[in-house]
Design a protein around this motif. Structure first.
Motif, PDB file in Angstrom:
ATOM      1  N   ASN A 109       0.619  -1.247   0.082  1.00 12.08           N
ATOM      2  CA  ASN A 109       0.100   0.050   0.000  1.00 12.08           C
ATOM      3  C   ASN A 109       0.853   1.102  -0.082  1.00 12.08           C
ATOM      4  OD1 ASN A 109      -2.267  -1.715   0.126  1.00 12.08           O
ATOM      5  ND2 ASN A 109      -2.646  -1.316   2.413  1.00 12.08           N
ATOM      6  N   ASN A 154       1.268   7.498  -6.087  1.00  9.16           N
ATOM      7  CA  ASN A 154       0.403   8.263  -6.289  1.00  9.16           C
ATOM      8  C   ASN A 154       0.744   9.858  -5.891  1.00  9.16           C
ATOM      9  OD1 ASN A 154      -2.224   9.671  -6.348  1.00  9.16           O
ATOM     10  ND2 ASN A 154      -2.511   8.966  -4.083  1.00  9.16           N
ATOM     11  N   THR A 160      -4.125   7.909 -10.792  1.00  2.00           N
ATOM     12  CA  THR A 160      -5.518   7.549 -10.312  1.00  2.00           C
ATOM     13  C   THR A 160      -5.455   6.078 -10.044  1.00  2.00           C
ATOM     14  OG1 THR A 160      -6.635   9.096 -12.233  1.00  2.00           O
ATOM     15  CG2 THR A 160      -7.880   7.135 -11.326  1.00  2.00           C
ATOM     16  N   ILE A 161      -4.692   5.205 -10.848  1.00  2.00           N
ATOM     17  CA  ILE A 161      -4.531   3.751 -10.552  1.00  2.00           C
ATOM     18  C   ILE A 161      -3.964   3.356  -9.358  1.00  2.00           C
ATOM     19  CG2 ILE A 161      -3.443   1.640 -11.637  1.00  2.00           C
ATOM     20  CD1 ILE A 161      -3.951   2.671 -14.453  1.00  2.00           C
ATOM     21  N   GLN A 200      -3.951   5.445  -6.903  1.00  2.00           N
ATOM     22  CA  GLN A 200      -4.613   5.991  -5.852  1.00  2.00           C
ATOM     23  C   GLN A 200      -5.749   4.893  -5.427  1.00  2.00           C
ATOM     24  OE1 GLN A 200      -7.587   9.013  -6.352  1.00  2.00           O
ATOM     25  NE2 GLN A 200      -6.960  10.007  -4.695  1.00  2.00           N
ATOM     26  N   ARG A 201      -6.446   4.299  -6.437  1.00  2.00           N
ATOM     27  CA  ARG A 201      -7.388   3.287  -6.330  1.00  2.00           C
ATOM     28  C   ARG A 201      -6.787   1.915  -5.566  1.00  2.00           C
ATOM     29  NH1 ARG A 201     -11.667   5.144  -5.332  1.00  2.00           N
ATOM     30  NH2 ARG A 201     -10.372   6.857  -5.335  1.00  2.00           N
ATOM     31  N   GLN A 202      -5.408   1.692  -6.123  1.00  2.00           N
ATOM     32  CA  GLN A 202      -4.855   0.536  -5.522  1.00  2.00           C
ATOM     33  C   GLN A 202      -4.490   0.723  -4.143  1.00  2.00           C
ATOM     34  OE1 GLN A 202      -4.321  -2.620  -7.053  1.00  2.00           O
ATOM     35  NE2 GLN A 202      -5.631  -1.873  -8.525  1.00  2.00           N
ATOM     36  N   TRP A 203      -3.943   1.757  -3.669  1.00  2.00           N
ATOM     37  CA  TRP A 203      -3.890   1.977  -2.108  1.00  2.00           C
ATOM     38  C   TRP A 203      -5.113   2.028  -1.414  1.00  2.00           C
ATOM     39  CZ3 TRP A 203      -4.659   5.450   1.295  1.00  2.00           C
ATOM     40  CH2 TRP A 203      -4.872   6.791   0.863  1.00  2.00           C
ATOM     41  N   ILE A 204      -5.969   2.622  -1.875  1.00  2.00           N
ATOM     42  CA  ILE A 204      -7.322   2.935  -1.228  1.00  2.00           C
ATOM     43  C   ILE A 204      -7.872   1.689  -0.970  1.00  2.00           C
ATOM     44  CG2 ILE A 204      -9.556   3.833  -1.307  1.00  2.00           C
ATOM     45  CD1 ILE A 204      -8.663   6.357  -2.517  1.00  2.00           C
ATOM     46  N   PHE A 205      -8.053   0.750  -2.020  1.00  2.00           N
ATOM     47  CA  PHE A 205      -8.700  -0.714  -2.053  1.00  2.00           C
ATOM     48  C   PHE A 205      -7.662  -1.526  -0.736  1.00  2.00           C
ATOM     49  CE2 PHE A 205      -8.245  -5.025  -3.170  1.00  2.00           C
ATOM     50  CZ  PHE A 205      -9.850  -5.340  -3.076  1.00  2.00           C
ATOM     51  N   ARG A 253      -8.318  -0.527   2.659  1.00  3.69           N
ATOM     52  CA  ARG A 253      -9.457  -0.765   3.223  1.00  3.69           C
ATOM     53  C   ARG A 253      -9.456  -2.631   3.540  1.00  3.69           C
ATOM     54  NH1 ARG A 253     -12.433   3.350   4.748  1.00  3.69           N
ATOM     55  NH2 ARG A 253     -12.891   4.891   3.271  1.00  3.69           N
ATOM     56  N   TRP A 288      -6.008   3.350   7.511  1.00  7.52           N
ATOM     57  CA  TRP A 288      -6.376   4.149   6.310  1.00  7.52           C
ATOM     58  C   TRP A 288      -5.302   5.019   6.279  1.00  7.52           C
ATOM     59  CZ3 TRP A 288      -9.356   4.688   2.031  1.00  7.52           C
ATOM     60  CH2 TRP A 288      -9.423   6.109   1.412  1.00  7.52           C
TER      61      TRP A 288
END
Length: 542
Positions: free
Chosen positions: A31, A38, A82-83, A85-90, A93, A143
């Motif tokens: 992450n 990002n 964008t990619i 950011q989506r990966q580390w957010i997922f 979580r 998070w």
């Protein structure tokens, strides 16, 4: 992870911080990598703005190809940003959910193994607070932890871009940014103190509410509901007071940090004007874009420090709970049936509910129960009858002596414990439903007539803690549950206290001396009419 730390360090109280680190390090590292990518990609746009403005002003001399390359650079940077950011957010979580499940599981298991003394200092409401509020705050930190890696990169890149465009003016921007961030230190200390007070007030309120709800029938009968309502209100007002102070402090922090980008911009441009640095359209647009990007670390820093303060308090609370004293795990020696004819053996048993006392609850206990024997335990109130059963179960602290058990155990306590659900589920208690065995159990425990009175029979829903059942019905249901488990040794703690004389006689003849006639039974009783049927009578003298 806690078990691994315990085995590795050779300690009975492993560090929960180390356990969380070992549990989360691999996923957290992945992450962190995506978070760094990002943060880095997000500053490509502000860096290229000056070149793009220069291209628009010198389009004829520079050619269209450089414009296409700049556009492609903007597009690729945004896609990577964008990619990532989506990966580390997922990933954050996902890691948060795994950590939440692990912590709740450990807290639940710890609650099952608490000693009697530890249970007195931790109510069910407090343990629920650990599972809900404290665990949630720790997962919130998972998070925000990626912000720790992103902050230095974001600030460094912002200063680099500003230095490229504004020269020494970037130092003013850096100084203003650091000044705003430094304000977090005293604010975070205050917020941490408030969070500790809030959690203490919440625990007190939850503990009082839980006790009142458990005894609501008594409060209503005695007309004490208004008095206890005032107590709850007073505890709530204390919690409300600390919440109000915390929110006021949070509002003050928000006011400072929402105004910080404007403050930094003014300081930077004034410095440039004072030093005589030329402010072209490209430089100003790039600086504004950079200040806009700086908002994220400035806004996230107070939240990060706030979450860190809350998480630290919550981790310390859970760590303190997990270090509480447990029941002894090596108190009972299990012997196979082939090696002994005795199901229960206590040799020179010395037991105490308080491990530190010099005066034991039970001293020099000698007991040998052969397989299939019926042992009656009687005596005055407080003489230690339940303590003998607790010694066999391993629930009371053993100071010395030996306890040997051969076979599985089933225990029926004085106060009935009922699971929310239907009656059949309470009796089978997770075991596979066997109709013939079930019918014999129900008949032996005198529940047939009760089922006929219920509209749904044995599928009738039992309210929370058996609220729609009488004391005698709840007692017979938990006796039936023990019988259905088909254990080798049965421990009954005054099973006839909640039933009438006729039903008690039926239970004794059809259950204890009937369906369980081949089993080893130790039963506490005050009904002397059942004593002649016992093979051994123990009389406790207080």
């Amino acid at each position: 992870s806690i078990r691994q730390v315990k085995e590795k360090d050779g300690t009975t109280n492993p560090s929960i911080y180390k356990a969380i680190y070992l549990f989360a390090r691999k996923k957290a590292a992945i992450n962190a990598l995506f978070a760094v990518i990002n943060a880095s990609a997000s500053y490509v746009g502000p860096y290229l703005i000056t070149d793009f403005v220069n291209f628009l002003t010198e389009k004829e001399s520079r050619g269209v190809k450089s414009g296409y390359l700049l556009s492609l650079g903007f597009l690729c940077a945004k896609m990577v940003e964008t990619i990532a950011q989506r990966q580390w957010i997922f990933g954050a979580r996902q890691l948060g959910l795994r950590l939440r499940a692990a912590l709740i599981s450990h807290i639940y298991k710890k609650g099952l193994h608490l000693s009697s003394r530890s249970r007195q200092s931790h109510s069910g409401g407090e343990i629920m607070n650990y599972m809900s509020v404290d665990v949630q705050r720790i997962t919130d930190f998972v998070w925000y932890v990626n912000v720790i890696w992103m902050l230095p990169i974001q600030i460094s890149l912002a200063v680099f871009i500003l230095h490229t465009n504004l020269g020494l003016g970037s130092l003013a921007a850096l100084a203003a940014t650091l000044a705003v961030m430094t304000l977090n230190i005293p604010l975070t200390k205050i917020q941490k103190r408030y969070q500790t007070k809030i959690m203490d007030a919440k625990d007190n309120r939850m503990k009082a509410t839980s006790e009142i709800l458990k005894n609501m029938r008594t409060l209503k009968l005695q007309s004490w509901d208004s008095e206890f309502f005032k107590r709850i209100e007073s505890l709530r007002s204390v919690e409300y007071g600390w919440l109000l102070k915390s929110l006021r402090q949070a509002a003050f922090s928000a006011f400072i940090f929402w105004g910080s980008p404007t403050f930094i911009s003014v300081i930077t441009f004034w410095t440039c004007m004072f030093l005589g640095i030329e402010l072209t359209a490209g430089r100003v647009l790039s600086a504004f874009a950079t200040f806009r990007m700086l908002q994220d670390p400035i806004f996230s820093l107070p939240d990060l420090l706030n979450v860190m303060a809350q998480g630290k308090v919550s981790v310390d609370r859970i760590a303190s709970f997990l270090k509480k004293e447990e029941i002894q795990h090596d108190v009972i020696e299990y012997v196979s049936k082939e090696k002994t004819e005795f199901d229960v053996v206590i040799e020179r048993g010395r037991f105490s509910w308080d491990p530190e006392t010099t005066i034991p609850t039970l001293d020099e206990i000698e007991l040998k129960v052969k397989r299939g024997m019926k042992v009656a335990i009687c005596g005055s109130v407080g003489s230690g009858k339940t303590s003998i059963l607790s010694g066999i179960l391993g629930e009371i602290y053993k100071q010395s002596g030996n306890v040997k058990i051969s076979g599985t155990k089933a225990y029926v306590p004085q106060s009935a414990w009922i699971l929310t659900g239907n009656i059949r589920d309470n009796i089978t208690f997770g075991k596979e439903f066997d109709e013939d065995k079930y019918e014999k159990t129900v008949e032996a425990c005198a529940l047939k007539k009760d089922f006929e009175l219920f509209s749904g029979g044995d599928l009738t829903e039992i309210g929370e803690r058996g609220i729609n059942m009488s004391g005698g019905q709840k007692q017979r249901i938990q006796i039936a549950r023990a019988v259905y488990q088909d254990a080798d040794i049965y421990l009954f703690d005054d099973p006839f206290s909640a039933v009438d004389a006729h039903t008690g006689t039926h239970l004794f003849k059809e259950c204890l001396m009937g369906i369980l006639k081949e089993k080893t039974i130790l039963f506490v009783t005050h009904q002397v009419e059942f004593l002649p049927a016992a093979d051994l009578i123990l009389v406790n003298d207080a």
